[in-house]
Design a protein around this motif. Structure first.
Motif, PDB file in Angstrom:
ATOM      1  N   ARG A 254     -37.856   8.059 -16.556  1.00 26.85           N
ATOM      2  CA  ARG A 254     -36.539   7.851 -15.933  1.00 26.85           C
ATOM      3  C   ARG A 254     -36.441   8.347 -14.490  1.00 26.85           C
ATOM      4  O   ARG A 254     -35.451   8.103 -13.804  1.00 26.85           O
ATOM      5  N   LYS A 264     -33.233   6.459 -14.071  1.00 26.50           N
ATOM      6  CA  LYS A 264     -32.945   5.438 -15.078  1.00 26.50           C
ATOM      7  C   LYS A 264     -32.352   6.119 -16.302  1.00 26.50           C
ATOM      8  O   LYS A 264     -32.490   7.336 -16.492  1.00 26.50           O
ATOM      9  N   SER A 266     -32.079   7.608 -19.986  1.00 30.40           N
ATOM     10  CA  SER A 266     -33.095   8.263 -20.789  1.00 30.40           C
ATOM     11  C   SER A 266     -33.566   7.352 -21.912  1.00 30.40           C
ATOM     12  O   SER A 266     -32.792   6.605 -22.497  1.00 30.40           O
TER      13      SER A 266
END
Length: 269
Positions: A254, A264, A266
């Motif tokens: 992420r 990003k 998780s």
């Protein structure tokens, strides 16, 4: 051309003297860890050496020297503190033990050949911007490229300083034992310190690149970015983190590896 060769040769001799002295001290202590601090401090010494050789006096020389010395003092100071706080670096301990067991080398020979002899030319190479960038007296004043480079270098210095400070605070908290640092700047890049270093030296190259000799110093920051992202920096750290902390995989998925970017979602439910 003669001036360039002279400055670079004198700086090479200065680096050699620094490393030989540091090597002797490290052999006496049986600990190579301080060489990491010398990596930073040595570049500051080279910047000052070049400033004195070229006569200083111009804005470009002052900017290159001041920023490099500030970066060197911060990095050397931080790494010395970390050494005194954490003890010997396990990488060097394993390297010296392996050299003794597998090759029969004594500590002095192994440390010089495997650690110091390698880092001397690399230090000289990486700090080419603060060497070649000071050779020419003209143009004396910074143009817009040089100003942008100085701003980028200062940004990088602040960025990596904040990242290291955040990491130290995180590790000092007993509640974070065994956890992955994913807060502050570490939420946006897995390596704020390496990204900051790259910004500093690309910025210094931009300052240097407004002169003809300085333009050719690009090989210094190019090598630095390569080694941070593809050789002994990120690959080494991430391999170690993946072995020790299973949750690092989700953090890596992420979080941007190098350039800061919003994380990003998780992958862990």
């Amino acid at each position: 051309m003669l001036e360039i060769v002279t400055v670079l040769a004198i700086n090479a001799a200065v680096i050699l003297a620094l490393f030989v002295l540091a090597w002797a001290a490290c052999v006496a202590m049986r600990d190579c860890t301080p060489v990491d601090s010398l990596w930073g401090a040595g570049m500051g010494v080279v910047a000052i050496s070049t400033f004195l050789q070229t006569g200083g006096g111009t804005s470009r020389r002052v900017v290159l020297t001041v920023i490099c010395v500030a970066w060197a003092l911060r990095l050397a100071g931080y790494l010395l503190w970390r050494w005194r706080d954490h003890g010997p670096d396990r990488r060097y301990v394993r390297m010296m033990d392996k050299a003794k067991v597998e090759r029969g080398w004594n500590y002095g020979y192994a440390s010089f050949r495997l650690v110091f002899l390698l880092q001397m030319p690399l230090l000289w190479l990486v700090c080419l911007p603060v060497q070649l960038g000071q050779i020419s007296a003209e143009p004396a004043e910074l143009g817009w490229i040089g100003l942008a480079g100085a701003a980028l270098a200062v940004f990088g210095l602040i960025f990596e300083s904040v990242g290291d400070w955040q990491l130290v605070r995180f590790r000092r908290n007993p509640a974070n034992e065994g956890k992955v640092m994913d807060r502050g700047l570490w939420r946006y890049t897995r390596h704020p310190n390496y990204f900051g270093d790259a910004c500093v030296w690309i910025g210094l190259w931009l300052v240097a690149a407004e002169t003809t000799p300085g333009l050719f110093a690009i090989v210094g920051p190019a090598y630095l970015v390569f080694t941070l992202t593809r050789w002994s920096g990120m690959p080494t750290v991430e391999a170690r983190m993946r072995r020790r902390k299973p949750e690092y995989e989700d953090y890596a998925r992420r979080t941007s590896p190098f350039i800061p970017w919003p994380p990003k979602p998780s992958a862990v439910a």
